[in-house]
Design a protein around this motif. Sequence first.
Motif, short mmCIF file in Angstrom:
data_model
loop_
_atom_site.label_atom_id
_atom_site.label_comp_id
_atom_site.label_asym_id
_atom_site.label_seq_id
_atom_site.Cartn_x
_atom_site.Cartn_y
_atom_site.Cartn_z
N ASN A 165 53.83 1.51 49.86
CA ASN A 165 54.29 2.84 49.61
C ASN A 165 53.39 3.65 48.78
O ASN A 165 52.29 3.50 48.17
N TRP A 166 53.74 5.16 48.67
CA TRP A 166 52.68 5.96 48.36
C TRP A 166 52.45 5.68 46.74
O TRP A 166 51.39 5.75 46.07
N TYR A 167 53.15 5.13 45.88
CA TYR A 167 53.03 4.96 44.65
C TYR A 167 52.12 3.63 44.40
O TYR A 167 51.36 3.41 43.58
N ALA A 168 52.30 2.55 45.36
CA ALA A 168 51.63 1.36 45.32
C ALA A 168 50.14 1.67 45.80
O ALA A 168 49.23 1.16 45.05
N LEU A 169 49.98 2.75 46.57
CA LEU A 169 48.67 3.03 47.28
C LEU A 169 48.01 3.96 46.07
O LEU A 169 46.64 3.69 45.97
N VAL A 170 48.58 4.69 45.43
CA VAL A 170 48.09 5.74 44.36
C VAL A 170 47.50 4.54 43.21
O VAL A 170 46.36 4.74 42.75
N ALA A 171 48.58 3.63 42.79
CA ALA A 171 48.06 2.80 41.81
C ALA A 171 46.84 2.01 42.30
O ALA A 171 46.11 1.49 41.40
N THR A 172 46.83 1.28 43.51
CA THR A 172 45.71 0.76 44.08
C THR A 172 44.43 1.42 43.94
O THR A 172 43.46 0.65 43.66
N GLY B 296 37.70 -10.83 44.61
CA GLY B 296 37.49 -10.93 45.92
C GLY B 296 38.37 -11.85 46.58
O GLY B 296 38.88 -11.69 47.65
N LEU B 297 38.41 -12.85 46.22
CA LEU B 297 39.12 -14.24 46.61
C LEU B 297 40.73 -13.71 46.68
O LEU B 297 41.34 -14.02 47.56
N HIS B 298 41.19 -13.02 45.46
CA HIS B 298 42.57 -12.64 45.40
C HIS B 298 42.81 -11.69 46.48
O HIS B 298 43.82 -11.69 47.07
N LEU B 299 41.93 -10.57 46.63
CA LEU B 299 41.96 -9.65 47.79
C LEU B 299 42.18 -10.25 49.13
O LEU B 299 43.02 -9.70 49.90
N PHE C 202 45.72 -12.15 49.19
CA PHE C 202 47.02 -11.56 49.12
C PHE C 202 46.91 -10.08 49.62
O PHE C 202 47.74 -10.01 50.48
N TRP C 203 45.89 -9.26 49.18
CA TRP C 203 46.03 -7.83 49.58
C TRP C 203 45.93 -7.62 51.14
O TRP C 203 46.46 -6.82 51.88
N SER C 204 44.78 -8.33 51.63
CA SER C 204 44.52 -8.27 52.94
C SER C 204 45.61 -8.66 54.06
O SER C 204 45.77 -8.23 55.20
N LYS C 205 46.56 -9.87 53.35
CA LYS C 205 47.57 -10.14 54.22
C LYS C 205 48.78 -9.68 53.94
O LYS C 205 49.80 -9.83 54.59
N MET C 206 49.02 -8.79 52.87
CA MET C 206 50.12 -8.18 52.54
C MET C 206 50.27 -6.52 52.55
O MET C 206 50.84 -6.16 53.57
N GLN C 207 49.44 -6.01 51.78
CA GLN C 207 49.61 -4.64 51.68
C GLN C 207 48.76 -3.93 53.01
O GLN C 207 49.12 -2.89 53.35
#
Length: 186
Positions: free
Chosen positions: A9-16, A74-77, A80-85
């Motif tokens: 979502n736009w707010y999650a992307l802005v926060a990221t 990096g491990l977390h990204l 989680f991030w690479s598989k979700m957002q």
Amino acid sequence: MVCEFLGANWYALVATVGLAALFVIHIIYAFWLTMQNRKARGSERYAVVEKPKTVEWASQNMLVLGIIVIVGLGLHLVNFWSKMQLPELVHNMGGEADTLTLAYAANGVYHIENTFANPVFAVLYIVWLGALWFHLTHGFWSAMQTLGWNNKIWINRWKCISNIYSTIVVLCFALVVVVFYIKSLI
């Protein structure tokens, strides 16, 4: 529910993007301060090699702790991030993403279960969180000192607040790791 809310979502992307920018600024500022400190010392690194008892272990090891935090991030990204957002983001921008990947993108529990069922990841996350605890406990009150928001009364209060806050945050995340690891054994 939280994972769906924090999808692409736009707010999650802005926060990221905002968090990433603040993180990069933090790293640059840390290196800048380190260089200033080394420049101020001159060619002699330390006139006294004995470590005073008042200097905290975390203070003396912020670079190592910071490197562990970066590697853990990096491990977390990757986990989680690479598989979700990221799959949602690629899909929303018109890219190709298979249906199965998109179906699991918002399923945070699925990714948490798969990641922490692996004992190597569970241990790496606990080490990361331990380093993060040391980094945060020192970094929080040290930032207040850098901003000049300290005196004989407040510096001890800031240290107490940083210990309480860091402990609560790290314990909550560590609890997730431990619970899901134990759940995978049952």
